[in-house]
Design a protein around this motif. Structure first.
Motif, short mmCIF file in Angstrom:
data_model
loop_
_atom_site.label_atom_id
_atom_site.label_comp_id
_atom_site.label_asym_id
_atom_site.label_seq_id
_atom_site.Cartn_x
_atom_site.Cartn_y
_atom_site.Cartn_z
N THR A 234 0.91 -1.64 0.25
CA THR A 234 -0.23 -0.23 0.22
C THR A 234 1.10 1.42 0.03
OG1 THR A 234 -0.14 0.63 2.25
CG2 THR A 234 -1.87 -1.25 1.61
N GLY A 235 0.43 2.32 -0.64
CA GLY A 235 1.16 3.76 -1.12
C GLY A 235 2.18 3.93 -1.98
N ALA A 236 2.10 2.58 -2.49
CA ALA A 236 3.48 1.87 -3.68
C ALA A 236 3.00 3.13 -4.71
CB ALA A 236 2.30 1.18 -4.62
N ALA A 237 2.27 4.11 -5.10
CA ALA A 237 2.57 5.77 -5.48
C ALA A 237 3.54 6.54 -5.62
CB ALA A 237 1.19 6.02 -5.83
N SER A 238 4.52 6.81 -4.30
CA SER A 238 5.06 7.21 -4.15
C SER A 238 6.45 7.24 -3.17
CB SER A 238 4.43 9.05 -4.02
OG SER A 238 3.93 8.86 -3.18
N GLY A 239 7.29 8.03 -2.58
CA GLY A 239 8.05 7.66 -1.40
C GLY A 239 8.22 5.90 -1.13
N ILE A 240 8.22 5.66 0.05
CA ILE A 240 9.07 4.96 1.01
C ILE A 240 8.16 3.80 0.18
CG2 ILE A 240 9.33 3.73 2.67
CD1 ILE A 240 9.43 5.89 4.49
N GLY A 241 6.58 3.62 -0.33
CA GLY A 241 6.04 2.77 -0.70
C GLY A 241 6.58 2.93 -2.10
N ALA A 242 6.61 3.48 -2.99
CA ALA A 242 6.90 3.31 -4.32
C ALA A 242 8.89 2.73 -4.47
CB ALA A 242 7.22 4.75 -5.01
N GLU A 243 8.99 2.81 -4.04
CA GLU A 243 11.02 2.87 -3.48
C GLU A 243 10.62 0.99 -3.06
OE1 GLU A 243 15.16 2.57 -4.17
OE2 GLU A 243 13.61 3.58 -5.28
N THR A 244 9.61 0.19 -2.02
CA THR A 244 9.95 -0.30 -2.24
C THR A 244 9.20 -1.58 -3.17
OG1 THR A 244 9.22 0.12 0.96
CG2 THR A 244 8.33 -2.23 0.40
N CYS A 245 8.64 -1.18 -4.35
CA CYS A 245 7.79 -1.85 -4.66
C CYS A 245 8.99 -1.84 -6.10
CB CYS A 245 6.47 -1.00 -5.74
SG CYS A 245 4.84 -0.72 -4.86
N ARG A 246 10.04 -0.88 -6.33
CA ARG A 246 10.98 -1.16 -6.81
C ARG A 246 11.72 -2.22 -6.62
NH1 ARG A 246 15.95 -0.16 -7.71
NH2 ARG A 246 16.54 0.70 -6.14
N VAL A 247 12.52 -1.57 -5.35
CA VAL A 247 13.21 -2.89 -4.65
C VAL A 247 12.61 -4.53 -4.58
CG1 VAL A 247 14.24 -3.61 -2.59
CG2 VAL A 247 14.39 -1.67 -3.35
#
Length: 258
Positions: free
Chosen positions: A10-23
């Motif tokens: 959740t929170g996948a669109a920006s910030g820590i959420g987006a970076e977690t998705c990338r990782v």
């Protein structure tokens, strides 16, 4: 590390959420993103308001069975109305997690993004327990008024204190299925909501930043979330990992004079 695994973030669109998705995707995982806004670095996307009871129920029904983990990263900053802060950061997060557990794979990992702001839970425990009694059917406006949460920033601190206690409470809740829950607590992080904390905390924020050589980044936090989601962490249960540049250790040293 995550080859062949599927994770919900959740929170996948920006910030820590987006970076977690990338990782996660870079390490071989399939990622299902959840956010109010569209995310790009995901394999499947659900745009959802996590403060809305019906939307969360529909999301739970739509999400596939067998995900290997859930990263609860979506959050509302302290400048938002208190009802929105508690609705997303606590009530919606808990409803999604509790409704989704039975659909998760055995051995799954749940990671809650808490905060250094939650460290004050020992002195606010009575209020935290009252907050933990809330759900989507509660009169949230009356609660926020009774607890004097509007226009103070306290709602954010309370939401993170409650999230930490809830994590501790669920240390063994699903261990018969090997499902574990842990938390990650960042300090100040250079994301789009950093200015919200500066506006809320004022001088206190400036003092905290002076203690650090820099603000954290999403790149500092996301690998820790990824680690807790991995199969390397089955014996970490009900833990809170501080990723704050040493700030929580500094506050402990000041408090206890060591």
């Amino acid at each position: 590390m995550h080859e062949g695994k599927t994770y919900i973030v959740t929170g996948a669109a920006s910030g820590i959420g987006a970076e977690t998705c990338r990782v996660l995707r870079a390490s071989g995982a399939q990622v299902i993103g959840v956010d109010r806004n569209p995310a790009t670095d995901v394999d499947q996307m659900f745009q959802v308001d996590l403060a809305d009871k019906i939307s969360v129920a529909e999301l739970i029904a739509a999400l596939p069975d067998g995900a290997n983990g859930l990263a609860n990263i979506a959050g509302v900053p302290p400048t938002a109305p208190a009802e929105a802060v508690l609705g997303v950061n606590l009530i919606g997060l808990r409803a999604l997690t509790e409704g989704l557990v039975e659909k998760l794979a055995d051995g799954a990992s749940i990671v809650n993004l808490a905060s250094l702001a939650g460290n004050g839970w020992p002195t606010g425990l009575a209020q935290v327990k009252r907050a933990l009694a809330l759900d989507f059917d509660s009169d949230l406006a009356a609660f926020c008024q009774a607890e004097e949460l509007e226009n103070t920033g306290r709602s954010y601190f309370l939401s993170k204190e409650a999230l930490l206690i809830w994590t501790f409470q669920n240390r063994w809740t699903w261990r018969d299925r090997g499902i574990r829950m842990n938390a990650v607590s960042p300090g100040p992080v250079d994301t789009p909501i950093l200015d919200d904390f500066a506006a809320t905390l004022g001088t206190r924020f400036e003092q905290n930043m002076q203690m650090l050589e820099r603000a954290g980044t999403a790149e500092d936090i996301a690998p820790v979330v990824s680690f807790l989601l991995s199969d390397q962490t089955h014996w970490i249960r009900g833990a809170n990992l501080a990723v704050d540049g040493g700030m929580s250790a500094h506050f402990l040293a000041e408090m206890h004079d060591f």
